[in-house]
Design a protein around this motif. Structure first.
Motif, PDB file in Angstrom:
ATOM      1  N   UNK A 137       0.844  -1.180   0.000  1.00 30.77           N
ATOM      2  CA  UNK A 137       0.000   0.000   0.000  1.00 30.77           C
ATOM      3  C   UNK A 137       0.887   1.241   0.000  1.00 30.77           C
ATOM      4  N   UNK A 138       0.346   2.341  -0.500  1.00 31.91           N
ATOM      5  CA  UNK A 138       1.036   3.622  -0.479  1.00 31.91           C
ATOM      6  C   UNK A 138       0.139   4.642   0.202  1.00 31.91           C
ATOM      7  N   UNK A 139       0.732   5.541   0.961  1.00 33.70           N
ATOM      8  CA  UNK A 139      -0.061   6.593   1.612  1.00 33.70           C
ATOM      9  C   UNK A 139       0.205   7.956   0.960  1.00 33.70           C
ATOM     10  N   UNK A 140       0.702   7.927  -0.266  1.00 34.16           N
ATOM     11  CA  UNK A 140       0.966   9.187  -0.967  1.00 34.16           C
ATOM     12  C   UNK A 140      -0.322   9.791  -1.536  1.00 34.16           C
ATOM     13  N   UNK A 141      -1.146   8.951  -2.147  1.00 32.05           N
ATOM     14  CA  UNK A 141      -2.435   9.395  -2.680  1.00 32.05           C
ATOM     15  C   UNK A 141      -3.538   8.657  -1.952  1.00 32.05           C
ATOM     16  N   UNK A 288     -10.014   6.926   4.874  1.00 36.40           N
ATOM     17  CA  UNK A 288      -9.191   7.189   3.693  1.00 36.40           C
ATOM     18  C   UNK A 288      -8.588   5.858   3.273  1.00 36.40           C
ATOM     19  N   UNK A 289      -8.603   5.603   1.990  1.00 29.31           N
ATOM     20  CA  UNK A 289      -8.098   4.322   1.503  1.00 29.31           C
ATOM     21  C   UNK A 289      -7.054   4.547   0.415  1.00 29.31           C
ATOM     22  N   UNK A 290      -6.282   3.492   0.188  1.00 31.72           N
ATOM     23  CA  UNK A 290      -5.321   3.459  -0.912  1.00 31.72           C
ATOM     24  C   UNK A 290      -5.176   2.008  -1.335  1.00 31.72           C
ATOM     25  N   UNK A 291      -5.420   1.733  -2.599  1.00 35.09           N
ATOM     26  CA  UNK A 291      -5.410   0.349  -3.097  1.00 35.09           C
ATOM     27  C   UNK A 291      -6.367  -0.532  -2.301  1.00 35.09           C
ATOM     28  N   UNK A 292      -7.475   0.053  -1.866  1.00 30.09           N
ATOM     29  CA  UNK A 292      -8.526  -0.600  -1.096  1.00 30.09           C
ATOM     30  C   UNK A 292      -8.069  -1.038   0.302  1.00 30.09           C
ATOM     31  N   UNK A 464     -11.401   6.515  -7.558  1.00 32.63           N
ATOM     32  CA  UNK A 464     -11.997   6.783  -6.237  1.00 32.63           C
ATOM     33  C   UNK A 464     -13.173   5.864  -5.893  1.00 32.63           C
ATOM     34  N   UNK A 465     -14.210   5.759  -6.729  1.00 34.76           N
ATOM     35  CA  UNK A 465     -15.331   4.893  -6.333  1.00 34.76           C
ATOM     36  C   UNK A 465     -14.947   3.424  -6.225  1.00 34.76           C
ATOM     37  N   UNK A 466     -13.991   2.991  -7.057  1.00 38.20           N
ATOM     38  CA  UNK A 466     -13.556   1.597  -6.995  1.00 38.20           C
ATOM     39  C   UNK A 466     -12.650   1.338  -5.805  1.00 38.20           C
ATOM     40  N   UNK A 467     -12.122   2.394  -5.211  1.00 38.02           N
ATOM     41  CA  UNK A 467     -11.182   2.243  -4.098  1.00 38.02           C
ATOM     42  C   UNK A 467     -11.899   2.372  -2.759  1.00 38.02           C
ATOM     43  N   UNK A 468     -12.343   3.566  -2.416  1.00 38.85           N
ATOM     44  CA  UNK A 468     -12.876   3.789  -1.075  1.00 38.85           C
ATOM     45  C   UNK A 468     -14.315   3.271  -0.928  1.00 38.85           C
ATOM     46  N   UNK A 469     -15.133   3.419  -1.956  1.00 39.59           N
ATOM     47  CA  UNK A 469     -16.515   2.958  -1.839  1.00 39.59           C
ATOM     48  C   UNK A 469     -16.587   1.435  -1.794  1.00 39.59           C
TER      49      UNK A 469
END
Length: 510
Positions: A137-141, A288-292, A464-469
């Protein structure tokens, strides 16, 4: 001869005693999620958690074991401490994880509610840091969104701020009427008394005013109904006002709360299959999510997403010592205050604002009467109307948001609309047209618009919708978590943290 004599059955001798019983280690698959939970929690530092235990006394269960049991319970869709207690006696994964320890449900519940309340967020941050180090995972974006989860509260036992205000206003009005009547009947007794301010009343002011009225009317010939009202006021109003003040203290800046969970606020939730909204006691869960993977979570009592972004990003910075490089969120977070904060923290701004998508339509762009489409000359500080006539700056207008943020709008007025042939299409109000422009917000919107329409912005908006939602969909649908089991915002934060950790470790194991 029976036809069953030709059938060969596998050996089945349930009462046979084993010489060498099987080892639990051998019964658990190498890639099973329980091994991931065990491995990851063994690698984190729980010294701060150990510090809340006092030395001496009887032995206690190790907090690392209890933490593993709780996380794996939430990963396995087991949220009840009683069901976890049963699993520790029946489920080989729980038995292996606990090394055959069998804490009861009270021990599990106390550990979850009391021991973890000040330490779980730091534990969550350590786990995310491990995932970052492993390149998962990355916390950059980051992609931010929120959902409302029902509280463990009775939806029919509520307190409404508006109802309290109306009740206080009613008492103040009746008290004012009593005072006015007393001034007429006992003018001499009240001549040295200043008229109380009934705009702001409290229990103390009500008590003192009633005492003054009672003393002034003592021995006077008073209307029977007034005497009855005064007797009722003496008996009830001070206590009622004190109760209203206590409820207002619980409310704070909210407009409602539940009597069975005073931290929960009534929020409009879409519950049935038709999406019909219902008011229920709930909490606003922001992630907040990144790569789900969930990289940040906060719990809020306010149903409006706009007011949650700043504390949510503050929590992110507290966890990792820095802010994300880019933030993508929907229009629910787009506000001048949030844009100012994002700019101050130097975060790449990919947060939509209202009408972003509508602005891209041909109808919107070609409407010459919209304020956004009017030409503005910054050198002369003038706006030009559709007829090309200048609109003069007539001064600023300031507004305070519900969060206390001050917005400044500049007002511009046209010079002569009465004879304009476009007046009917331009505006309907009397006199010359007046418009308001927030130049600071407009500058932020222009920056955000450029970011969102760039190649990177388009990619973020698609992701965004595919990641956090998708994360919320997994937790609500696959894990069946739609209602918190614990009461109070501190305990609800623990549940949210356990769900976040369980989600991340389950994804790592997948």
């Amino acid at each position: 001869m029976s036809c069953s004599s030709n059938i060969v059955f596998k050996d089945y001798t349930p009462n046979q005693v084993m010489l060498l019983p099987p080892c639990l280690e051998e019964l658990i698959a190498e890639n099973h999620p329980v091994r991931v939970v065990n491995d990851v929690i063994d690698r984190i530092n729980i010294d701060p958690l150990l510090s809340c235990y006092k030395p001496g006394g009887t032995s206690v269960y190790h907090p690392k074991m209890l933490l593993k049991v709780l996380v794996y319970g939430y990963l396995s869709n087991i949220y009840s401490s009683r069901k976890m207690e049963a699993a520790l006696q029946e489920n080989i994964h729980f038995m292996w994880l606990s090394a055959m320890s069998r804490p009861d449900h009270n021990t599990i519940a106390r550990f979850r509610s009391e021991r973890l309340k000040d330490h779980l967020k730091a534990i969550f941050g350590q786990i995310v840091a491990l995932l970052v180090d492993e390149g998962l995972v990355s916390i950059k974006t980051i992609y931010t969104d929120g959902t409302k989860i029902e509280a463990n509260a009775n939806k029919y036992t509520f307190v409404w701020g508006k109802s309290i205000k109306n009740s206080k206003d009613r008492i103040a009005k009746q008290l004012d009427e009593l005072w006015t009547y007393t001034q007429k009947v006992a003018e001499q007794e009240l001549k040295d008394e200043p008229t109380p301010d009934f705009e702001q009343v409290d229990a103390e002011k009500v008590t003192k005013t009633i005492q003054k009225i009672d003393q002034a009317l003592d021995g006077k010939k008073v209307d029977k109904k007034v005497r009855q009202k005064l007797a009722y006021a003496k008996k009830n109003w001070p206590d009622k006002m004190a109760a209203y003040e206590q409820k207002e203290a619980v409310l704070g800046n909210r407009n409602s709360y539940s009597k069975t969970d005073k931290d929960a606020t009534f929020m409009r939730m879409k519950d049935d299959h038709l999406g019909n909204a219902q008011l229920k006691a709930a909490y606003n869960w922001q992630i907040s999510s990144s790569d789900q993977f969930i990289v940040n979570y906060t719990i809020h009592q306010n149903p409006t997403d706009t007011l949650t972004l700043k504390p949510h990003l503050d929590q992110f910075e507290k966890l990792y010592g820095k802010q994300a490089e880019n933030l993508c969120a929907d229009a629910g977070y787009g506000s001048e205050e949030n844009y100012e904060y994002i700019c101050e923290k130097q975060i790449g701004n990919y947060v939509k604002y209202n009408y972003f998508h509508k602005e891209q339509t041909k109808k919107y762009k070609e409407d010459p009467f919209r304020v956004d489409n009017l030409y503005y000359n910054p050198d002369q500080d003038k706006v030009y109307c559709p007829m090309g006539q200048p609109m003069d700056n007539i001064g600023p207008h300031r507004r305070l948001t519900t969060n206390g943020f001050e917005q400044t709008y500049t007002r511009y007025q046209a010079r002569n609309c009465s004879s304009c042939p476009l007046r009917g299409q331009c505006h309907k109000a009397k006199g010359n047209r007046i418009i308001e422009i927030n130049h600071n917000l407009g500058a932020h919107k222009q920056t955000v618009k450029q970011n969102l329409l760039s190649d990177k912005g388009v990619a973020y908006r698609k992701q965004r919708p595919a990641d956090v939602e998708a994360v919320f969909g997994n937790i609500k649908q696959n894990k069946g978590f739609r209602r918190f089991m614990l009461k109070g915002i501190k305990k609800v934060e623990i549940e949210a943290g356990l769900l976040a950790i369980a989600h991340n470790l389950n994804k790592k194991a997948a």
